[in-house]
Structure formats: structure tokens, C-alpha cells
Motif scaffolding. Structure first.
Motif, PDB file in Angstrom:
ATOM      1  N   HIS A 272       0.802  -1.213   0.000  1.00  0.00           N
ATOM      2  CA  HIS A 272       0.000   0.000   0.000  1.00  0.00           C
ATOM      3  C   HIS A 272       0.839   1.268   0.000  1.00  0.00           C
ATOM      4  CE1 HIS A 272       0.945  -0.757   4.203  1.00  0.00           C
ATOM      5  NE2 HIS A 272       0.601   0.486   4.505  1.00  0.00           N
ATOM      6  N   LYS A 273       2.020   1.203   0.574  1.00  0.00           N
ATOM      7  CA  LYS A 273       2.859   2.399   0.595  1.00  0.00           C
ATOM      8  C   LYS A 273       3.387   2.727  -0.801  1.00  0.00           C
ATOM      9  CE  LYS A 273       4.249   1.968   5.434  1.00  0.00           C
ATOM     10  NZ  LYS A 273       5.387   1.863   6.383  1.00  0.00           N
ATOM     11  N   ALA A 274       3.575   1.681  -1.601  1.00  0.00           N
ATOM     12  CA  ALA A 274       4.081   1.912  -2.963  1.00  0.00           C
ATOM     13  C   ALA A 274       3.062   2.639  -3.824  1.00  0.00           C
ATOM     14  CB  ALA A 274       4.469   0.576  -3.599  1.00  0.00           C
ATOM     15  N   VAL A 275       1.774   2.454  -3.533  1.00  0.00           N
ATOM     16  CA  VAL A 275       0.727   3.119  -4.320  1.00  0.00           C
ATOM     17  C   VAL A 275       0.190   4.361  -3.611  1.00  0.00           C
ATOM     18  CG1 VAL A 275       0.074   0.963  -5.466  1.00  0.00           C
ATOM     19  CG2 VAL A 275      -1.051   1.614  -3.316  1.00  0.00           C
ATOM     20  N   GLY A 276       0.843   4.757  -2.527  1.00  0.00           N
ATOM     21  CA  GLY A 276       0.479   6.001  -1.862  1.00  0.00           C
ATOM     22  C   GLY A 276      -0.695   5.924  -0.918  1.00  0.00           C
ATOM     23  N   LEU A 277      -0.993   4.744  -0.367  1.00  0.00           N
ATOM     24  CA  LEU A 277      -2.101   4.593   0.574  1.00  0.00           C
ATOM     25  C   LEU A 277      -1.584   4.574   2.008  1.00  0.00           C
ATOM     26  CD1 LEU A 277      -4.288   1.857  -1.177  1.00  0.00           C
ATOM     27  CD2 LEU A 277      -4.679   4.338  -1.126  1.00  0.00           C
ATOM     28  N   GLY A 278      -2.438   5.031   2.937  1.00  0.00           N
ATOM     29  CA  GLY A 278      -2.104   4.955   4.341  1.00  0.00           C
ATOM     30  C   GLY A 278      -2.439   3.588   4.916  1.00  0.00           C
ATOM     31  N   ASP A 279      -2.202   3.437   6.211  1.00  0.00           N
ATOM     32  CA  ASP A 279      -2.440   2.142   6.855  1.00  0.00           C
ATOM     33  C   ASP A 279      -3.911   1.859   7.091  1.00  0.00           C
ATOM     34  OD1 ASP A 279       0.228   1.667   6.854  1.00  0.00           O
ATOM     35  OD2 ASP A 279       0.538   1.890   9.016  1.00  0.00           O
ATOM     36  N   CYS A 280      -4.771   2.885   7.128  1.00  0.00           N
ATOM     37  CA  CYS A 280      -6.194   2.665   7.386  1.00  0.00           C
ATOM     38  C   CYS A 280      -6.841   1.999   6.171  1.00  0.00           C
ATOM     39  CB  CYS A 280      -6.888   3.977   7.693  1.00  0.00           C
ATOM     40  SG  CYS A 280      -8.664   3.808   8.022  1.00  0.00           S
ATOM     41  N   ILE A 281      -7.456   0.841   6.396  1.00  0.00           N
ATOM     42  CA  ILE A 281      -8.105   0.119   5.289  1.00  0.00           C
ATOM     43  C   ILE A 281      -9.592   0.456   5.212  1.00  0.00           C
ATOM     44  CG2 ILE A 281      -6.423  -1.761   5.518  1.00  0.00           C
ATOM     45  CD1 ILE A 281      -8.642  -3.445   6.774  1.00  0.00           C
ATOM     46  N   ASP A 282     -10.040   1.423   5.995  1.00  0.00           N
ATOM     47  CA  ASP A 282     -11.426   1.900   5.956  1.00  0.00           C
ATOM     48  C   ASP A 282     -12.424   0.771   6.197  1.00  0.00           C
ATOM     49  OD1 ASP A 282     -13.179   3.980   5.827  1.00  0.00           O
ATOM     50  OD2 ASP A 282     -13.393   3.961   3.651  1.00  0.00           O
TER      51      ASP A 282
END
Length: 482
Positions: A272-282
Motif C-alpha cells: 500500500h505504501k508503494a501506491v500512496g495509501l495509508g495504513d487505514c483500510i477503511d
């Protein structure tokens, strides 16, 4: 030449969705008298829930069992209003000791302020009676009606035999706990070992006992079963004035937006960090477990009671995803901004000093408090009179308060600058936790009187030890000798 600002690449789909969401929020309206939406709390396990379970067992055990403990036949905690005696852990207090009650209330207030400035609403989350009883009622609801999803489906179903049985068992269990709560509360004012059998045999000699049992039963049933979060949000003043005690260094339940945003669902295998997402999976688990129904990701809200259920729920999700725990955690605003928190600051020092001063005053009052009190009331009906012996006589009424749980026996002695003598009875027996009175007459030879007012001192001498247990000053009135 002016510096060129690089263009920002915007995904049309993302931008459109964001604009649609903003437009929808802009046109949303909320009715001021909107009907309450029931909150279905999801069960969660974790470190902080184990702490709450411990505090729940401790405080519930203390509440329900303390009134049943007796020492030498005296209930450990008993507020005997008719006799105006308050028996607390072997000591007997009287209305004259109400300064202690005021001191205890001030200590509790400053203690709450001090803890709040450091740890936020930790009282609400772990020890508040409303929280404790609400969690018990939620646990009973889960036992009879099932998980969160099962309870939601059950409420949406039409009334069937199964629904009636499940709802009936739930409310019956709530009423039993509420009745036990009411009985126990009244048991601190009415001897509980007499109250319980008398209540079920309808032989309680006071109608007020039935009234207060019914009152606290209904109050517990409504507050913990029906009102729940509404008590914390609308009825409890603590939720409103807590913000006055909060600052950037107060430890609160907080979501870390720097680490969590942007939030989005994803597969566990996705980097997820590679695609620019945070740790929260909502996933929304933090909302589903919240007893007040808030979303902690929206920031600190007065509805948050600091119960940390969202922390345990989020940590469980982070563990499943292979991420580090602490996306939602106890943190300060300064810490979330990447700065160092300060434990010692002006308001903590102020509250700490005030709390220490009150504790010192309370300790001194307890240590200086005498188990025996002697009040001397001089007969104001006459200044003095002449006895048949020719001596000048003054009448007094001695009132002896025995604040212990054992019988005490004394003899009365009087002393002063001249030769005072007591005529009549000089011994007195005071029952445990009682007040006894003794009228006495003090005589003196008129030839020894040098002034119209003389000082004298009454002393209660213990029959067991022979020592003066208490002394009290008074005055003697008489004519001036010629």
C-alpha cells in the motif's frame, strides 16, 4: 524569472467522487429533534478490554459485597440516617464530621481534574458507574440476542415467538441486575441482612425503602439499558466541561492521520505504501465497536469516553494485515504533530498542589479527630444559687459522644483555680456509637470566690485506665466575696 510551480496531476474519477461527496455533505440536514438511532456495539477483545474487565469485576465486587461484610456485628459501611451515624470501615462519623464529607468531595473533584489533564477521560472509560453498568447490559444483550449483526437483524424482523423470547430474556436479565443494584444501594442505608429477607417477604417497616429500591431499579434499567450513550452525551456535565481541562499534552484516544491517510480498502498482499495509501483500510471497525457511535477518525469529539475499544479493534485489524499497531492509540495532540509531549505543566502542577493540600488537610482531620467528645452546657435559667450547705452552686449538663463501637465508662472530675466540688452522681456509661447526658451540680465555698466569673475544667476519667480521656473548659458564676 518567477519560479514555476509544477502541475498537480488529478485523477478525474477521484476528483469527481470527492466533489460528489462534498456536495452531498453540503446538502445534508439534521433534524434538531431527530429520533435516536440505536447503536449496536460490536464485541472486541484486546489489551484495554482486559483492563476494563478487571476494573469492572473489582468495582462491581466492591459495590455488591461491601455492605454484606460485618465487623463485630456492625456492617462495614452503613449510613444510619435515623440515628445520624455513619459507620465506615470500623469508624463512626457524626453530623459534626460533615467537614470530612466536604473535604472528600473536593478531593474527588481535584483528583478528577488532575487525572483528566494527564489522561483525558480515563474515568469515563474504565470506572464510571454508567460505563460499568452499560457494558454489563451490553454483555447480557449479546448472550441472549447474539452478535452485533444478529441483533440488528432481530430488531428488523417482525415480532415472532423467537424474538419475544430473546427480548424477554434480555430485559428480564436487565431488570434482575437493576433490582440487585437498587437493593444493594438501599442496603447501605438499611441493614442489608435485614433488608433482603424483609423485602421479599414484604415486611420492610419503611415504605421509603420500597420507594428507593424501585427508584434505583428503574433508574439503572433505563440508564444502562435504554439511554446508554445519551447519558454520557446529553446528561453528564463532565462531557461538556472536559474541554476546559484538555490541552495539547493531554493523553486521549486519537487516530494518526499522517500514518492512516489516505484510507482505502485493499488486499493484504498489496504494497500500500508503494501506491500512496495509508495504513487505514477503511474497514469501519472502530465505528462498530464504539459505544457512543462516533468515528474517531474525525478527530477528538466530546462524545468520546476514552474506553479504547477502537484501539483494540484497530490493533486487531493491523495485526491481521501485518501492519504495526497504534494507528489508533492513546496519544497527545503534540505527539501527533511530531513534537515532544510535556508531562509537567502549569495546570498539572496547580491541580496537583491543590489535591495534595486537600489530602493533607483530610489526613490531619482524621488523625486529630477524637473518638470521644464532651460538650458542657451550662444552665442558663439562673446565674447561680445557694445550696442548703451555704455553698454557691452552678448547674451543668454534660453530653458525652462515644464515636467508637465499644461501651465506655467514665467518672467526672472538675478542677480550677479554686476548690470546686461536684455534688450528686459523677459516673457515666456511654453505649457504643451513642450520646449520653449527665446533669451535674458544681459547688464552691463562697469565701474562696474572688471574682464573679471563674474558669473551671471538666474531665472524663476512664474507669479502665484511670487517665483523663477528654477535657473541656467552662465558666462558674457567683457573687464576689466581701
Amino acid at each position: 524569472m518567477p519560479e514555476r510551480i509544477p502541475a498537480i496531476q488529478i485523477d478525474p474519477k477521484t476528483a469527481g467522487a470527492a466533489l460528489h461527496a462534498d456536495s452531498r455533505r453540503e446538502h445534508e440536514t439534521t433534524d434538531l429533534y431527530e429520533r435516536r438511532k440505536k447503536i449496536y456495539v460490536k464485541k472486541v477483545l484486546g489489551f484495554f478490554q482486559r483492563i476494563r474487565t478487571f476494573t469492572l469485576y473489582f468495582f462491581m465486587g466492591a459495590y455488591f459485597l461491601t455492605c454484606w461484610i460485618s465487623i463485630d456485628g456492625q456492617q462495614l459501611v452503613h449510613f444510619d440516617l435515623p440515628e445520624r451515624q455513619f459507620h465506615i470501615f470500623g469508624a463512626t462519623f457524626w453530623p459534626q464530621d460533615f467537614a470530612l464529607l466536604a473535604a472528600m468531595l473536593i478531593i474527588a473533584a481535584f483528583g478528577l481534574f488532575f487525572v483528566t489533564t494527564l489522561f483525558g477521560r480515563v474515568w469515563c472509560g474504565y470506572t464510571c458507574p454508567q460505563t460499568v453498568w452499560t457494558f454489563i447490559f451490553i454483555w447480557l444483550e449479546e448472550k441472549f440476542e447474539g452478535s452485533r449483526n444478529a441483533r440488528m437483524k432481530l430488531d428488523q424482523q417482525p415480532w415472532t415467538r423467537e424474538k419475544v423470547v430473546k427480548k424477554g430474556l434480555t430485559h428480564a436479565s436487565w431488570l434482575l441486575v437493576a433490582l440487585a443494584t437498587g437493593l444493594t444501594f438501599v442496603g447501605y442505608f438499611y441493614p442489608v441482612r435485614e433488608l433482603v429477607p424483609d423485602f421479599f417477604t414484604l415486611s420492610v417497616d419503611s415504605g421509603w425503602a420500597y420507594f428507593w429500591i424501585a427508584f434505583f431499579t428503574v433508574a439503572t434499567y433505563l440508564n444502562a439499558g435504554w439511554l446508554r450513550e445519551q447519558v454520557c452525551i446529553y446528561m453528564c456535565p463532565y462531557a461538556r466541561f472536559q474541554s476546559v481541562m484538555f490541552d495539547q499534552d493531554t493523553l486521549t484516544v486519537a487516530y494518526d492521520p499522517v500514518r492512516g491517510e489516505p484510507r482505502s480498502g485493499r488486499k493484504k498482499s498489496l504494497d500500500h505504501k508503494a501506491v500512496g495509501l495509508g495504513d487505514c483500510i477503511d474497514c469501519g471497525m472502530c465505528v462498530q465497536v464504539c459505544p457512543t457511535g462516533i468515528d474517531i477518525r474525525d478527530g477528538l469529539q466530546y462524545e468520546c469516553i476514552g474506553c479504547a475499544k477502537c484501539i483494540d479493534a484497530c490493533d486487531n485489524i493491523m495485526d491481521r494485515m501485518g501492519y504495526d499497531p497504534g494507528l489508533i492509540r492513546y496519544a497527545t495532540e503534540r505527539e501527533l504533530n511530531g513534537k515532544q509531549s510535556r508531562l509537567i505543566r502549569a495546570r498539572t502542577i496547580g491541580y496537583g498542589l491543590a489535591l495534595t493540600a486537600m489530602l493533607a488537610f483530610f489526613a490531619y482531620f482524621i488523625m486529630a479527630r477524637a473518638d470521644l467528645a464532651l460538650d458542657v452546657l451550662r444552665d442558663r435559667g439562673s446565674l447561680y444559687k445557694t445550696a442548703p450547705s451555704g455553698f454557691i452552686e452552678n448547674a451543668y449538663l454534660l453530653q458525652v459522644s462515644n464515636k467508637t463501637d465499644v461501651e465506655r465508662r467514665f467518672r467526672v472530675e472538675v478542677s480550677g483555680d479554686i476548690d470546686f466540688q461536684i455534688s450528686g452522681k459523677t459516673s457515666i456509661t456511654v453505649p457504643p456509637a451513642a450520646v449520653a447526658s449527665l446533669p451535674v451540680a458544681v459547688e464552691v465555698d463562697p469565701e474562696t470566690i474572688r471574682q464573679s466569673t471563674s474558669e473551671l475544667e471538666f474531665a472524663l476519667v476512664s474507669d479502665e485506665t484511670g487517665d483523663a480521656a477528654v477535657r473541656t473548659q467552662s465558666t462558674f458564676l457567683g457573687p464576689i466575696a466581701r
